[in-house]
Structure formats: C-alpha cells, structure tokens
Design an enzyme around this catalytic site. Structure first.
Site, PDB file in Angstrom:
ATOM      1  N   SER A 199       0.819  -1.202   0.000  1.00  0.00           N
ATOM      2  CA  SER A 199       0.000   0.000   0.000  1.00  0.00           C
ATOM      3  C   SER A 199       0.852   1.252   0.000  1.00  0.00           C
ATOM      4  O   SER A 199       1.944   1.294   0.531  1.00  0.00           O
ATOM      5  CB  SER A 199      -0.888  -0.010   1.236  1.00  0.00           C
ATOM      6  N   LYS A 200       0.307   2.282  -0.620  1.00  0.00           N
ATOM      7  CA  LYS A 200       0.984   3.564  -0.630  1.00  0.00           C
ATOM      8  C   LYS A 200       0.758   4.284   0.678  1.00  0.00           C
ATOM      9  O   LYS A 200       1.404   5.274   0.974  1.00  0.00           O
ATOM     10  CB  LYS A 200       0.414   4.445  -1.754  1.00  0.00           C
ATOM     11  N   ARG A 201      -0.225   3.809   1.389  1.00  0.00           N
ATOM     12  CA  ARG A 201      -0.544   4.571   2.594  1.00  0.00           C
ATOM     13  C   ARG A 201       0.498   4.356   3.669  1.00  0.00           C
ATOM     14  O   ARG A 201       1.130   3.308   3.767  1.00  0.00           O
ATOM     15  CB  ARG A 201      -1.931   4.219   3.095  1.00  0.00           C
ATOM     16  N   LYS A 202       0.592   5.352   4.462  1.00  0.00           N
ATOM     17  CA  LYS A 202       1.590   5.425   5.505  1.00  0.00           C
ATOM     18  C   LYS A 202       1.369   4.345   6.564  1.00  0.00           C
ATOM     19  O   LYS A 202       0.244   4.127   6.999  1.00  0.00           O
ATOM     20  CB  LYS A 202       1.398   6.801   6.129  1.00  0.00           C
TER      21      LYS A 202
END
Ligand code: GLU
Length: 498
Positions: free
Chosen positions: A253-256
């Site tokens: 995922s690109k999310r943090k």
C-alpha cells in the site's frame, strides 16, 4: 559477467508528484540508477505531473530528499538541469501538443469529439470506446472543431495482428491488437496522457532503457505501436516486479504505516519513515537491492559499489515479491556494526539533538564506539545512551526495582553499593579493566555473581537496566561522578527501605 548492454545507458525515474516518496518507487529508481552506473551512463529524474488533479505540492522536495538521503546521485533533472530539459512535464506541453498534431496529420491518431454522455453510455454498455470518430473525415473534424466542440486526440491502434514486446526481464511477450483500445493521447485541456508524454520524453531525452513497474505491461503494446507510428527507434524495456504486502497478498500500500509486524511495530513504507525509524541509508540501499535481485554467492550484504559491478536488468526476478521488511532490522544492525566512528557520530548526533540533548562532540566520540554492537536502530541511542548527554548535576538515582538485581534483596544491594564505593575509591587507575578486575575479585570474595555486582553498578550509575558496558560507562562518567552516583543510589535505597 554477461552484459545486456554494450554502450553507456541513459535511464530515468519518472514519478508522478503525488506525495511522499514510497519505497517501492525508490526500488524502481534504484534499479534504473544501478544500470546507468554500471554502464557509465546517465540517470535522469523526470517529473510526470500531467495529471494536475493528483499533483501534491512539495512532492519534488520529498523525492529529492529521498535520493539525497540514499546517496543516489542524479545526472539530469529539475534541480540538476541538463541538456534535454525542462525535466517537468507540465513545462513541456507544447512539445506533446506538436507531436500529437503530427500523429493526426500523418494518420496515426484522430480527434475524438465524443461527449461525456456518449462516453458514459459506452462505458455502461461495457465494451469501452467504440472508435466512433476513428474514421471521421478531416473536413468533418475541422467543422466540429470550428463549432467549438471539445475533443481529445486518440491513437489509431491497429485492429488486427499482434504486437510483440521484448522485455529484458520477461523475454518476448505477444499481445493481440484487437484487445486494445484507441487510447487517449491528448486530453481536451491540452494536457497529454502518460502514454504520449513518456514516449515523447523518452525519445527527446535519449533514454536507452525504460524501467517501470509491471503494472504498465498491459499498455506495452500500445506504447510500442506509438513508437512505431513516430518511426522512432524504441528503447529497451524492463517491467519490474512490484512489492507485495509483507504477508505476500496484494500490492504494498501507498498509505503510511499501514502494517505492523508480529511485534506490533509499524512497518515503514515511505522513505521519510525509514529516515525517522533510524535506519542507515546504506542498509536501506542494500535492502532494496535484495528485492527482486540478488548479488549472488549467497551474499546478502554488499556495498553499492559491488552491486554496480554486477547489476543487470536481465537478472531481475520477474516474480512480485513480499516486502521482506524483517530483513531490514538485521541488515541495519550489521551496517551499524560496520560503520566507522565518524559516520556513527554523524548519524547519532542529530537524533540526540532532536530529542533535546545538547551533544558534546568529544563525549559522543567516546560513547559511540560502545554502542556499535548494541544498536538495532540508530534511534536506540536514546534509551540506551541518552543519559550521557543529560545534565549530570540533575541525575537522580533509579527506583528500587531497577536497582535491585535478580536474586538479590535490598540488604545485599546496599552492601554491594557500600563496598563498591570503598573498592573503587581506592583505584588510581580508573580504566575499565582495572575497575572490572577489582569488582570481580570483590564478587569472588563475597560469593556474589559478577552479573549481580556489575548489574547493580550499572543500574546505580545509569539509572537503566540496559546501557553500554558498565565499566566503560563509568570511565566516561569519570571517577568522581561515578562515585557520586553510587552514593546517591545507596542513600536513596536506604531511604526507600527504611
Ligand atoms: N509516471 C509513471 C508512474 O509513476 C511513470 C512510469 C514510467 O516510469 O514510465 O507510474
């Protein structure tokens, strides 16, 4: 070593500026960079900001910071300049517009006036764009344009036959042309799509090898046909495997910090998170090299210079791989152990300062070597050795539960402290070896275990359960300060149990 490229290579990393730099993108960049360095060529950074809606201000700075931190130098780019700039696509719109017009004039592309409603209908019918403007005459198109109707420019994809793409990692791949759409090249606002812009730029920037994520493989035949329509010699292509989530399922995922490992620690995915987590850039570089490529000889640890000597795109493993984040902590501790004193000091200083310590350089020079084999992350310096940089006059002795060692009671602890003060006070030589010899013979004479005696001293002078070696620590604190702390510990213990 066989070599898949004879001459110098020009490679590029072409991120869209959509926010903080993700580690997966950095791995893509690294492979392009390694290949350019291996072949004595150039590595180019190009910002693909033609989707203005997705552009996030400050992205370029974050991208550059990531390159600088990892030590990947850029030969041409928005900051560096270069002979084929500008290196930001929104500053090259006229070029794309001119080439899109050229494709129309030469019969390889056409203006499509389909309205939003028409497109929605086609989508609802499920078959994609039905090419309704593909064969519109030039006269009719001119007429529609004169009426002020907005249009996009679409590519005339061949309707039959196959396109064979040669991928450096995957070999030849055959695609059926009739499965492809007439993709949009230029949008009605005059901005190009990725399909047009990257080809125009890769051509004008003389890119020899295109490395990009495997997600672009389905568009590969479209791109090859566009290259052909321009009659430009296409570069070589390598579609890189992507990183999957640590559990092997789904793209990372690109999310943090979305993931936690078994210990509940959040797993970094943004370069910024790696910096903050206390990793050494060399360890992260080594880690990234190992995702989808290996150095050979069963070596997991190697320098970037070594990787450059061996790296070849054709040796990249085509399979997507799970994010091997667990390896990074191990690699990091290995790199910390190998780091020179100067580097260690240089990396630790800002971490201590950020935590509010004022760092005396000379003291850090004495402390850092003691930490080398003890740090898994640079940030471990804080709980382990922050006390060296506290205000010593404000030292307060530890609570009883820290001071009293396993299988000891308060009486015994008090006895050890009292005796240690006498023993250590008499020492002229306060070197660690002398302290240790004196305290070991004390332990022997009294029947305590070394660990009990040394542990008591450690807790008394550091206030902690974990620290660098006790006697080295006391040497750095100095005899007077060490004795003062032992006396403080003794007094506070006596008070606590009174
Ligand atoms: N801007 C594209 C992306 O971020 C670049 C792909 C490429 O390297 O050609 O996916």
């Amino acid at each position: 070593m066989t070599d898949s490229n004879a001459g110098p290579a020009r490679t590029r990393y072409a991120p869209s500026p959509t926010g903080p730099q993700h580690i997966g993108g950095m791995r893509t960049a690294l492979f392009a960079w390694l290949f350019a360095r291996r072949h004595g060529g150039q590595f180019i950074l190009r910002i693909e900001d033609t989707d203005q809606k997705r552009s996030v201000p400050g992205s370029l700075e974050m991208i550059l910071q990531s390159f600088d931190w990892l030590g990947m130098d850029i030969d041409e780019g928005p900051r560096e300049g270069g002979p084929y700039g500008p290196y930001v696509q929104s500053e090259r719109l006229e070029l794309y517009q001119a080439w899109a017009a050229w494709l129309v004039e030469n019969g390889h592309a056409y203006k499509c006036f389909a309205s939003v409603e028409e497109l929605a209908e086609m989508r609802a019918a499920g078959a994609g764009y039905d090419r309704r403007y593909r064969d519109t005459s030039a006269a009719r198109a001119a007429n529609l344009e004169a009426q002020g109707l907005p249009y996009v420019i679409r590519f005339k994809m061949p309707l039959t036959g196959v396109t064979v793409g040669e991928d450096m990692i995957r070999g030849p791949i055959e695609f059926d042309n009739d499965k492809m759409q007439d993709a949009v090249l230029l949008k009605s606002d005059g901005y190009p799509t990725y399909h047009l812009a990257h080809i125009v730029d890769d051509y004008h920037m003389k890119i020899s090898h295109v490395t990009r994520a495997v997600e672009w493989l389905p568009s590969f035949p479209l791109h090859l046909q566009i290259w052909k329509a321009f009659a430009w010699e296409e570069p070589q292509f390598a579609h890189l495997p992507v990183l999957l989530n640590p559990n092997g399922k789904g793209k990372l995922s690109k999310r943090k910090q979305q993931f936690t490992d078994a210990a509940g620690k959040s797993v970094p995915v943004l370069v910024q998170e790696f910096i903050e987590a206390g990793y050494l850039p060399a360890a992260v570089m080594n880690f990234l090299c190992n995702i989808g490529w290996n150095y050979g000889d069963n070596e997991e640890i190697f320098s970037i210079a070594q990787a450059i000597e061996r790296f070849d795109l054709k040796d990249v493993n085509p399979a997507n791989s799970a994010y091997p984040i667990a390896k990074l902590d191990w690699l990091n501790s290995q790199y910390i152990q190998r780091a020179g004193d100067d580097e260690l000091c240089r990396r630790l200083k800002p971490i201590l300062e950020k935590a509010g310590y004022s760092v005396d350089g000379e003291r850090l020079k004495r402390v850092a070597p003691l930490l080398r084999v003890r740090l898994k992350s640079l940030n471990d310096v804080l709980p382990m050795a922050g006390f060296f940089f506290d205000d010593w006059t404000a030292f307060s002795p530890p609570a009883v539960d820290i001071l009293i060692q396993r299988k000891m009671d308060d009486q015994q602890t008090a006895a050890v402290l009292r005796d240690a003060i006498l023993v250590l006070e008499r020492l002229d030589d306060f070197a660690p070896e002398a302290q240790q010899a004196a305290m070991a013979s004390y332990a022997k004479a009294t029947g305590f275990k070394n660990g009990q005696v040394f542990g008591t001293l450690r807790a008394a002078v550091t206030g902690q359960r974990v620290s660098p070696p006790t006697f080295e620590t006391m040497e750095i604190l100095g005899k007077a300060e060490s004795l003062r702390r032992l006396k403080l510990a003794l007094a506070s213990l006596q008070q606590a149990v009174a």
